[in-house]
Design a protein around this motif. Sequence first.
Motif, mmCIF file in Angstrom:
data_model
loop_
_atom_site.group_PDB
_atom_site.id
_atom_site.type_symbol
_atom_site.label_atom_id
_atom_site.label_comp_id
_atom_site.label_asym_id
_atom_site.label_seq_id
_atom_site.Cartn_x
_atom_site.Cartn_y
_atom_site.Cartn_z
ATOM 1 N N ILE A 175 0.859 -1.184 0.000
ATOM 2 C CA ILE A 175 0.000 0.000 0.000
ATOM 3 C C ILE A 175 0.898 1.237 0.000
ATOM 4 C CG2 ILE A 175 -1.834 1.265 1.183
ATOM 5 C CD1 ILE A 175 -2.588 -1.357 2.579
ATOM 6 N N VAL A 176 0.606 2.176 -0.892
ATOM 7 C CA VAL A 176 1.384 3.406 -0.987
ATOM 8 C C VAL A 176 0.443 4.602 -1.002
ATOM 9 C CG1 VAL A 176 2.852 4.798 -2.501
ATOM 10 C CG2 VAL A 176 3.391 2.399 -2.127
ATOM 11 N N HIS A 373 11.156 -1.227 6.313
ATOM 12 C CA HIS A 373 10.069 -1.840 5.560
ATOM 13 C C HIS A 373 10.518 -2.015 4.104
ATOM 14 C CE1 HIS A 373 6.189 -2.284 3.544
ATOM 15 N NE2 HIS A 373 5.607 -2.452 4.718
ATOM 16 N N PRO A 374 10.267 -3.165 3.489
ATOM 17 C CA PRO A 374 10.778 -3.403 2.130
ATOM 18 C C PRO A 374 10.292 -2.384 1.098
ATOM 19 C CG PRO A 374 9.252 -5.145 2.828
ATOM 20 C CD PRO A 374 9.604 -4.370 4.045
ATOM 21 N N VAL A 375 9.079 -1.883 1.246
ATOM 22 C CA VAL A 375 8.603 -0.880 0.294
ATOM 23 C C VAL A 375 9.312 0.452 0.532
ATOM 24 C CG1 VAL A 375 6.582 0.296 -0.658
ATOM 25 C CG2 VAL A 375 6.400 -2.077 0.090
ATOM 26 N N PHE A 448 9.511 3.475 -9.343
ATOM 27 C CA PHE A 448 9.062 2.824 -8.109
ATOM 28 C C PHE A 448 8.324 1.522 -8.431
ATOM 29 C CE2 PHE A 448 6.011 3.029 -4.346
ATOM 30 C CZ PHE A 448 6.940 2.568 -3.433
ATOM 31 N N LEU A 449 7.448 1.568 -9.429
ATOM 32 C CA LEU A 449 6.726 0.343 -9.804
ATOM 33 C C LEU A 449 7.694 -0.720 -10.289
ATOM 34 C CD1 LEU A 449 3.634 1.919 -11.630
ATOM 35 C CD2 LEU A 449 3.728 0.955 -9.325
ATOM 36 N N GLU A 450 8.710 -0.307 -11.027
ATOM 37 C CA GLU A 450 9.721 -1.288 -11.466
ATOM 38 C C GLU A 450 10.489 -1.848 -10.267
ATOM 39 O OE1 GLU A 450 10.925 0.056 -15.973
ATOM 40 O OE2 GLU A 450 11.967 1.062 -14.316
ATOM 41 N N GLN A 451 10.789 -0.999 -9.314
ATOM 42 C CA GLN A 451 11.559 -1.426 -8.138
ATOM 43 C C GLN A 451 10.749 -2.409 -7.287
ATOM 44 O OE1 GLN A 451 14.747 -0.267 -7.896
ATOM 45 N NE2 GLN A 451 15.147 -1.635 -6.189
ATOM 46 N N LEU A 452 9.439 -2.152 -7.160
ATOM 47 C CA LEU A 452 8.597 -3.033 -6.355
ATOM 48 C C LEU A 452 8.544 -4.447 -6.935
ATOM 49 C CD1 LEU A 452 5.551 -0.732 -5.463
ATOM 50 C CD2 LEU A 452 7.387 -1.484 -3.954
#
Length: 455
Positions: A175-176, A373-375, A448-452
């Motif tokens: 969740i972001v 936290h990993p995110v 960020f989406l690529e990193q997740l």
Amino acid sequence: MSQWRAHLEQRQSAHLNEFVELLSFPSISAQPHMKDHVRACAEWLAARFKAAGFVRAEVMATPGHPVVYAEHCPHPDKPTLLFYGHYDVQPADNPERWLSPPFEPTVDGDRIRARGASDMKGQVIAFLQAAEALIAQGGLPINLKVIVEGEEEIGSPNLSAFIEQNRAMLEADYIVSGDSGQVSETQPGLVLGTRGICGLEFTLTGPGHDLHSGSWGGAVQNPLHAIAELVASLHRPDGGVAVEGFYDQVEPLTEADRQWFAKIPFDEAKELGKLKLETFYGEAGYTTLERQAGRPTLEINGLWGGYTGAGSMTVIPAQAHAKITCRLVPRQDPAKIIQAVTRHLEAHCPKGTRIEVRAREFGAFAFRISADHPVNQAAKAVLSELYGVEPVELMFGGSVPVLATFQQLFGKDPVSFGFGLDDELIHSPNEYFRLSSYEKGKRAYGMFLEQLAKI
């Protein structure tokens, strides 16, 4: 350059036009007569998510203003991110103090000026456009769900119930919240917490109607005098809150806490200059940053009564009014704080007046999250690459009620990832968003989406 980044660059002008269109909606959730404009903004957003390639995008009803929900989940074997934002904005009172009409977005150099530009339509449209670029180029690395509410600026009174009723639909691995910002144009930050909030308003009533001040002055209690006395009783001379029980649940700042706050970049002289102040003020024994995010507060947000028009009208008003909000730290219960403040107001009500206290419908607990936290670590990697320096850890003195809501209902810690800056006049006349931050935000959300996807 990756295909999705090239897509963003090619559409810069069109994207800015869309941003302007979104900002043109006076989606003021606090004002009932703006209800149709709020809904129109929600419908525009839902249509825009659909056009961006989201397979589902719709306006969903609540007892108040609607929620926009969108999803695009093409990968059964990959994680899902739930992105939170809000499309409602603060009122834009005092139009004479705006350099341009608040809902006629104006580009002024590197700034776009309009109500809601920084808080937080700029973050929402940047995320949408980044997601669109990835979808268009066939590179969306994870599944996406998006919830954009229309009541954040009035405390999200219907959001918890909406989330509970739609738990399965909203279920996600991460969740972001985009309702956040950075330290400066050159220094990124990781937000590890926000304060909670609760609020109330009250009315002091004296005589049954306004009185001639010559005939009755000195013979009856003036509610304006009384409310000044009552409001003054809420704080001690040292700046602390005088309400009995207000600090009962507050844990003192440890030495480690204070060392952590001391590491946050803060140029006191520069900040005073920005605010056109000579000195900071607050609870004695704490630094400015500690007061801003590590300690609870009680603030008067509005105080009014009597005649305020041009010229003179010699009356003793029948009533005087005030609005209060309290910012809370961990362990403070909003309901208990409302009770304590109400008891104080009733116990200290000046002679010759009677009081009516009305608690606001909303309240939120403070929120905290670990930097490990990993995110958060994914966010740190993106920010470090984008800014060329590692982000600093910080707390946000404001409140984002949905963070605690998600934490309580889903058992997951939401991560804050946004690009507003604290000098962008949110909640004030002439609110603006830097176009450089807007462009940076689009790139950052894509990265960020690529990193997740690598977690």
